[in-house]
Design a protein around this motif. Structure first.
Motif, PDB file in Angstrom:
ATOM      1  N   PRO A 188      42.579  75.518  39.837  1.00 25.59           N
ATOM      2  CA  PRO A 188      43.684  74.628  39.438  1.00 25.59           C
ATOM      3  C   PRO A 188      43.816  73.363  40.279  1.00 25.59           C
ATOM      4  N   ASN A 189      43.263  73.357  41.475  1.00 25.95           N
ATOM      5  CA  ASN A 189      43.402  72.184  42.336  1.00 25.95           C
ATOM      6  C   ASN A 189      42.171  71.278  42.326  1.00 25.95           C
ATOM      7  N   ALA A 190      41.181  71.614  41.506  1.00 27.69           N
ATOM      8  CA  ALA A 190      39.929  70.859  41.506  1.00 27.69           C
ATOM      9  C   ALA A 190      40.024  69.610  40.630  1.00 27.69           C
ATOM     10  N   VAL A 191      39.277  68.587  41.033  1.00 25.13           N
ATOM     11  CA  VAL A 191      39.103  67.379  40.225  1.00 25.13           C
ATOM     12  C   VAL A 191      37.943  67.618  39.263  1.00 25.13           C
ATOM     13  N   VAL A 192      38.139  67.297  37.997  1.00 21.23           N
ATOM     14  CA  VAL A 192      37.099  67.510  36.988  1.00 21.23           C
ATOM     15  C   VAL A 192      36.386  66.193  36.703  1.00 21.23           C
ATOM     16  N   MET A 193      35.077  66.169  37.003  1.00 20.01           N
ATOM     17  CA  MET A 193      34.228  65.022  36.683  1.00 20.01           C
ATOM     18  C   MET A 193      33.249  65.441  35.602  1.00 20.01           C
ATOM     19  N   SER A 211      28.859  58.184  35.194  1.00 17.01           N
ATOM     20  CA  SER A 211      27.421  58.395  35.328  1.00 17.01           C
ATOM     21  C   SER A 211      27.166  59.233  36.579  1.00 17.01           C
ATOM     22  N   THR A 212      25.950  59.683  36.770  1.00 13.97           N
ATOM     23  CA  THR A 212      25.668  60.477  37.971  1.00 13.97           C
ATOM     24  C   THR A 212      25.877  59.646  39.233  1.00 13.97           C
ATOM     25  N   GLY A 213      25.453  58.383  39.189  1.00  9.05           N
ATOM     26  CA  GLY A 213      25.702  57.508  40.330  1.00  9.05           C
ATOM     27  C   GLY A 213      27.192  57.322  40.565  1.00  9.05           C
ATOM     28  N   GLY A 214      27.948  57.200  39.473  1.00  8.33           N
ATOM     29  CA  GLY A 214      29.395  57.069  39.578  1.00  8.33           C
ATOM     30  C   GLY A 214      30.038  58.315  40.163  1.00  8.33           C
ATOM     31  N   MET A 215      29.540  59.483  39.788  1.00 12.82           N
ATOM     32  CA  MET A 215      30.069  60.730  40.339  1.00 12.82           C
ATOM     33  C   MET A 215      29.833  60.811  41.841  1.00 12.82           C
ATOM     34  N   LEU A 216      28.663  60.395  42.280  1.00 12.20           N
ATOM     35  CA  LEU A 216      28.361  60.430  43.707  1.00 12.20           C
ATOM     36  C   LEU A 216      29.304  59.519  44.489  1.00 12.20           C
ATOM     37  N   ARG A 217      29.555  58.336  43.961  1.00 12.19           N
ATOM     38  CA  ARG A 217      30.465  57.404  44.651  1.00 12.19           C
ATOM     39  C   ARG A 217      31.900  57.926  44.611  1.00 12.19           C
ATOM     40  N   TYR A 218      32.303  58.462  43.471  1.00 14.02           N
ATOM     41  CA  TYR A 218      33.666  58.966  43.311  1.00 14.02           C
ATOM     42  C   TYR A 218      33.931  60.133  44.260  1.00 14.02           C
ATOM     43  N   LEU A 239      25.326  65.938  45.665  1.00 18.43           N
ATOM     44  CA  LEU A 239      26.760  65.981  45.937  1.00 18.43           C
ATOM     45  C   LEU A 239      27.047  66.813  47.184  1.00 18.43           C
ATOM     46  N   ARG A 240      26.393  67.952  47.289  1.00 17.85           N
ATOM     47  CA  ARG A 240      26.623  68.833  48.443  1.00 17.85           C
ATOM     48  C   ARG A 240      26.003  68.279  49.717  1.00 17.85           C
ATOM     49  N   GLN A 241      24.831  67.668  49.593  1.00 16.18           N
ATOM     50  CA  GLN A 241      24.203  67.057  50.758  1.00 16.18           C
ATOM     51  C   GLN A 241      25.057  65.932  51.336  1.00 16.18           C
ATOM     52  N   GLU A 242      25.602  65.099  50.462  1.00 18.80           N
ATOM     53  CA  GLU A 242      26.314  63.905  50.903  1.00 18.80           C
ATOM     54  C   GLU A 242      27.779  64.170  51.247  1.00 18.80           C
ATOM     55  N   ASN A 243      28.274  65.341  50.835  1.00 15.36           N
ATOM     56  CA  ASN A 243      29.682  65.681  51.101  1.00 15.36           C
ATOM     57  C   ASN A 243      29.780  67.137  51.563  1.00 15.36           C
TER      58      ASN A 243
END
Length: 302
Positions: A188-193, A211-218, A239-243
């Motif tokens: 319930p607390n997650a952001v949906v991309m 886009s995938t690039g947009g998801m990474l930046r977001y 996503l996991r590597q960068e965050n």
């Protein structure tokens, strides 16, 4: 020496550039010189000075790299890595469509074959489609191909009327509103991309369609710590590597593109060491005509 080390050493020895899409296998991404979405990879190919490009993705992407770097040898490590959506709009069928709408502008998702690109006015990616569509003349009819879901989502975002080709991404098309609702209930607390290739009913339930690039930046800039991700599961690696401090859960673990997963690190090794894979060969006239809508896109987008 590990397989990764061998690939990197061979790439350096042969002065080859390894490009990989965000959906490829994690070990392929880790061995690449550059990882990105379609727009980012297009820009990298356009600026590339390498004599050899090993393109880890699907065929239309390797074709785009060849079109933008015609002097380079572009190799698709696994010749079977195609794109069903790109194959849904043949050049012959698009020519017929043009004849039925002689005054229309034809906008093509970059997920199209080189031959089909010769019949269109401008290309877009999921990352720049909104910007480009808003910049087109308001009094022109616009034909949009081949992804009807992306087109419908862009109509909702821009207010522009588009005539849509009846194509779609089979992978993103597997994501349903029911799946999103169930995942939200569990997180319930997650952001949906989600990706804009998803159905409009799915996009309507998301917090962001990118886009995938947009998801990474977001994901990098958002204060949220928990994300539900509605795109091909290969993106979760980056996503996991960068965050590392954040949590990323696929909305649907079965959102997997078999073609993006065809290219293995062994395929990359064979392409570098043994001349394996497929060298992308395109007719010069085809490249010249297909380059125009791609450059029109790159010149228009920020």
């Amino acid at each position: 020496m590990t397989l990764h080390d061998t690939v990197r050493a061979l790439a350096a020895e042969k002065q080859a550039l390894i490009l990989a899409h965000n959906y490829t296998l994690p070990e392929v991404q880790d061995a690449a010189d550059f990882i990105g979405d379609s727009l980012e990879l297009s820009r990298k190919a356009a600026a590339c000075k390498a004599q050899t490009i090993i393109f880890c993705g699907v065929r239309f992407m390797a074709e785009t790299a060849k079109i933008l770097s015609p002097e380079a040898t572009v190799i698709l490590p696994n010749p079977h890595a195609g794109c069903p959506m790109a194959d849904m709009a043949t050049a012959e069928a698009v020519r017929t469509w043009k004849q039925e709408h002689p005054d229309a502008l034809i906008v093509a998702y970059v997920n199209t074959t080189a031959e089909t690109k010769t019949e269109v006015d401008i290309c877009v990616t999921s990352g720049n489609a909104k910007e480009i569509l808003l910049g087109l003349p308001a009094d022109r009819e616009i034909l949009f191909l081949p992804d009807a879901n992306l087109g419908a989502n862009m109509m909702a975002e821009t207010g522009r009327k588009l005539t849509l080709w009846p194509g779609c991404c089979p992978t993103h098309g597997n994501l349903t509103p029911e799946t999103v609702k169930a995942a939200r209930a569990a997180h319930p607390n997650a952001v949906v991309m989600v990706h804009p290739e998803c159905r409009p009913a799915v996009v309507a339930l998301a917090d962001a369609a990118l886009s995938t690039g947009g998801m990474l930046r977001y994901a990098k800039t958002s204060p949220a710590r928990d994300f539900l991700v509605g795109t091909e599961v290969g993106l979760l690696h980056r996503l996991r590597q960068e965050n590392p401090e954040k949590t990323f859960t696929p909305l649907e673990p079965r959102i997997l593109c078999p073609n993006m997963k065809r290219t293995s690190l062994e395929d990359v090794l064979f392409a570098l060491r043994d001349g394996g894979g497929e060298v992308i060969e395109l007719d010069t006239a085809v490249m010249d005509r297909a380059r125009k809508p791609i450059l029109e896109m790159l010149n228009r987008c920020s």
